[in-house]
Design an enzyme around this catalytic site. Structure first.
Site, PDB file in Angstrom:
ATOM      1  N   LYS A 136      14.659   0.125   6.524  1.00 45.20           N
ATOM      2  CA  LYS A 136      13.724  -0.817   5.909  1.00 45.20           C
ATOM      3  C   LYS A 136      14.443  -1.750   4.916  1.00 45.20           C
ATOM      4  CE  LYS A 136       9.794   0.622   7.825  1.00 45.20           C
ATOM      5  NZ  LYS A 136       9.957   1.835   8.596  1.00 45.20           N
TER       6      LYS A 136
HETATM    7  C1  LIG Z   1       8.783   2.816   9.004  1.00 44.89           C
HETATM    8  C2  LIG Z   1       7.337   2.809   9.288  1.00 44.89           C
HETATM    9  C3  LIG Z   1       6.461   3.821   8.830  1.00 44.89           C
HETATM   10  C4  LIG Z   1       6.883   5.015   8.040  1.00 44.89           C
HETATM   11  O1  LIG Z   1       8.034   5.574   8.472  1.00 44.89           O
HETATM   12  P1  LIG Z   1       8.866   6.735   7.731  1.00 44.89           P
HETATM   13  O2  LIG Z   1      10.074   6.773   8.594  1.00 44.89           O
HETATM   14  O3  LIG Z   1       8.038   7.959   7.797  1.00 44.89           O
HETATM   15  O4  LIG Z   1       9.185   6.334   6.329  1.00 44.89           O
HETATM   16  C5  LIG Z   1       5.116   3.690   9.093  1.00 44.89           C
HETATM   17  N1  LIG Z   1       4.627   2.633   9.752  1.00 44.89           N
HETATM   18  C6  LIG Z   1       5.425   1.639  10.204  1.00 44.89           C
HETATM   19  C7  LIG Z   1       4.811   0.491  10.892  1.00 44.89           C
HETATM   20  C8  LIG Z   1       6.802   1.701  10.004  1.00 44.89           C
HETATM   21  O5  LIG Z   1       7.575   0.707  10.452  1.00 44.89           O
END
Ligand SMILES: *Cc1c(COP(=O)(O)O)cnc(C)c1O
Length: 383
Positions: free
Chosen positions: A217
Site C-alpha cells: 500500500k
Molecule cells: C489491501 C486491501 C484490504 C486489506 O488488506 P490487508 O492485507 O488485510 O491489510 C482490504 N480491501 C482492499 C480493497 C484492499 O486493497
C-alpha cells in the site's frame, strides 16, 4: 503503441535499464529505523506501547475523523467495522465485485452474505445508479425500519463501497441513497490513504471507514490496519473488541464477551508513524509519476485513468485501460517476461468459487473493466 514502447517508457521513468521493476515497493526514507529500534530498546514491541497511540492520533488528524483505532491488518479492520455497523449472521452486505478479495472475505467473516453490484466505469467504484436501481427493485423497509431484500428475505445490513486503486468513487451519492434505506455505509478505504472527495478524506463519509498498511500500500508498516469513525461508542467498542474485550484492571483477567486479538503491535505502529510522516512527500512523488504516464499515453488508443473532479486521488496504483482483452493479455505477458511487473485487475468476486452463488446485477461495467485494466509500476521513485 506496442508493448515494447510502453516497457521502454517505464524503464526510463524508473531509470532501470535492466533490473526487475516491482509494481509497488515500500519506500523507507525517514524515521523508520529510529522508531523501530526505539520499541526494541523499550521492550514494548507488542500490543501495548506509545507508538500505537501516536499512530491512532496521526490517523485521526490526517483523515479528520474524531477517532482512529489501529488493527493488525486491513481485513480485521473491515471485519470489526462491519460488526460495529451492526452486521449479524445471515445478513446481506452490498459491495462491488471489482475489489480485492479481503472486502468480500471480511463480509463472510462477519457471517454475512455479499451482494455484488456494478461499478462506474470512470471511478471503478460502486455505482450510485446501480445501487439505486437494485434497491428500488429488491429492497423494502419493514415495520422495524430494517431494509429487507425481497428476493432472499434477508436483511441488508450494510453497504461497503471501495475506492479502487485510490481513485475516489461517488461516495456522497452512495451515502445519500443508503440513508434513504437505513443502510449504514462502511467505507473500505484500504487503497485510498491520502485521497479526498470534495476535500474530505475518503473513509470518513460512512459511519465507519477502514484502511490497510500492508506491504504493497501507499504507506506500509509490514502489516496493519485502522478503523476511523466520528462515533465515540463505535471507537470505544472497536478498541474493546480488538483487545479480547478485557476489562481494565491492574492484574485480573476479566473479559466480558467473545472478542478478538486484532490489535496492532507497537513494533508495527512505530514503522507506521515514520511512514505517515512522509505521506505528503510520497503522494507528491507519485503524482509526478502519474503525470508523466498521462502525458505518455495521451493521444494513444490506451486510456490512462485519472482522478475525476471533485475527487483527488493518491495515485496508489497507476492504471491503464486497453481497447480490448487481447491487448491486455499481450501486454501482461510481454511486460512480465521483460521483468517489468504489471498486473491485471482482480477477478470479479462473483466468479470466485466461494462467492459464485451471491446475488449480482448485470455487472456490465465491472466485466468490461476486468477484461481491459492493467496496473503499471507505481512505487515512489528515489531518483
Ligand atoms: C489491501 C486491501 C484490504 C486489506 O488488506 P490487508 O492485507 O488485510 O491489510 C482490504 N480491501 C482492499 C480493497 C484492499 O486493497
Amino acid at each position: 503503441m506496442t508493448p515494447d514502447n510502453i516497457i521502454k517508457f517505464i524503464r526510463e521513468a524508473f531509470k532501470q535499464p535492466e533490473a526487475f521493476i516491482p509494481l509497488h515497493e515500500p519506500c523507507f526514507g525517514g524515521n523508520e529505523k529510529k522508531y523501530v529500534l526505539d520499541t526494541i530498546d523499550s521492550t514494548f514491541v507488542s500490543s501495548v506501547g506509545s507508538y500505537v497511540t501516536r499512530f491512532e492520533e496521526m490517523m485521526a488528524q490526517l483523515t479528520g475523523a474524531r477517532f482512529a483505532v489501529a488493527t493488525v491488518n486491513g481485513t480485521t479492520a473491515l471485519h470489526l467495522a462491519l460488526l460495529l455497523a451492526g452486521v449479524k449472521f445471515n445478513d446481506e452486505v452490498i459491495t462491488q465485485p471489482l475489489t480485492f478479495v479481503a472486502t468480500a472475505n471480511a463480509i463472510a467473516h462477519a457471517g454475512a452474505v455479499p451482494v455484488f453490484l456494478d461499478v462506474d466505469r470512470d471511478t471503478m467504484g460502486l455505482s450510485p445508479l446501480a445501487l439505486q436501481t437494485f434497491l428500488q427493485q429488491f429492497a423494502t423497509i419493514n415495520q422495524d425500519g430494517m431494509c429487507i431484500n425481497k428476493k432472499t428475505g434477508r436483511r441488508i445490513a450494510a453497504c461497503v463501497p471501495m475506492h479502487t486503486f485510490g481513485f475516489p468513487l461517488r461516495i456522497d451519492e452512495i451515502v445519500d441513497i443508503c440513508a434513504a434505506y437505513n443502510i449504514p455505509v462502511v467505507e473500505d478505504a484500504a487503497e485510498s490513504l491520502g485521497s479526498y472527495y470534495k476535500s474530505k478524506h475518503t473513509g470518513t463519509f460512512g459511519v465507519v471507514g477502514t484502511f490497510s498498511f500492508n506491504g504493497n500500500k501507499t504507506v506500509t508498516c509490514g502489516g496493519g490496519g485502522a478503523i476511523v469513525t466520528d462515533d465515540e461508542e463505535i471507537a470505544r467498542r472497536a478498541k474493546h473488541l480488538s483487545t479480547t474485550a478485557k476489562m481494565p484492571h491492574t492484574w485480573d483477567f476479566v473479559h466480558d464477551e467473545v472478542a478478538y486479538n486484532y490489535r496492532m503491535p507497537n513494533l508495527n505502529a512505530a514503522l507506521a508513524c515514520a511512514q505517515l510522516e512522509q505521506l505528503k512527500t510520497f503522494i507528491e512523488n507519485k503524482r509526478r509519476l502519474s503525470e508523466s504516464y498521462a502525458a505518455f499515453f495521451t493521444g494513444s488508443e490506451i486510456a490512462f485513468v485519472q482522478e475525476k473532479e471533485p475527487g483527488r486521488a493518491n495515485y496508489w496504483l497507476n492504471t491503464i485501460i486497453f481497447p480490448d482483452h487481447k491487448c491486455q493479455q499481450e501486454f501482461l505477458k510481454e511486460s512480465n517476461n521483460q521483468k517489468v511487473m504489471t498486473r491485471p485487475i482482480w477477478r470479479l468476486m462473483n466468479k470466485l468459487p466461494m462467492y459464485n452463488t451471491c446475488q449480482t446485477d448485470a455487472l456490465e461495467n465491472a466485466s468490461w473493466l476486468e477484461e481491459r485494466i492493467v496496473n503499471l509500476p507505481s512505487s515512489v521513485r528515489f531518483n
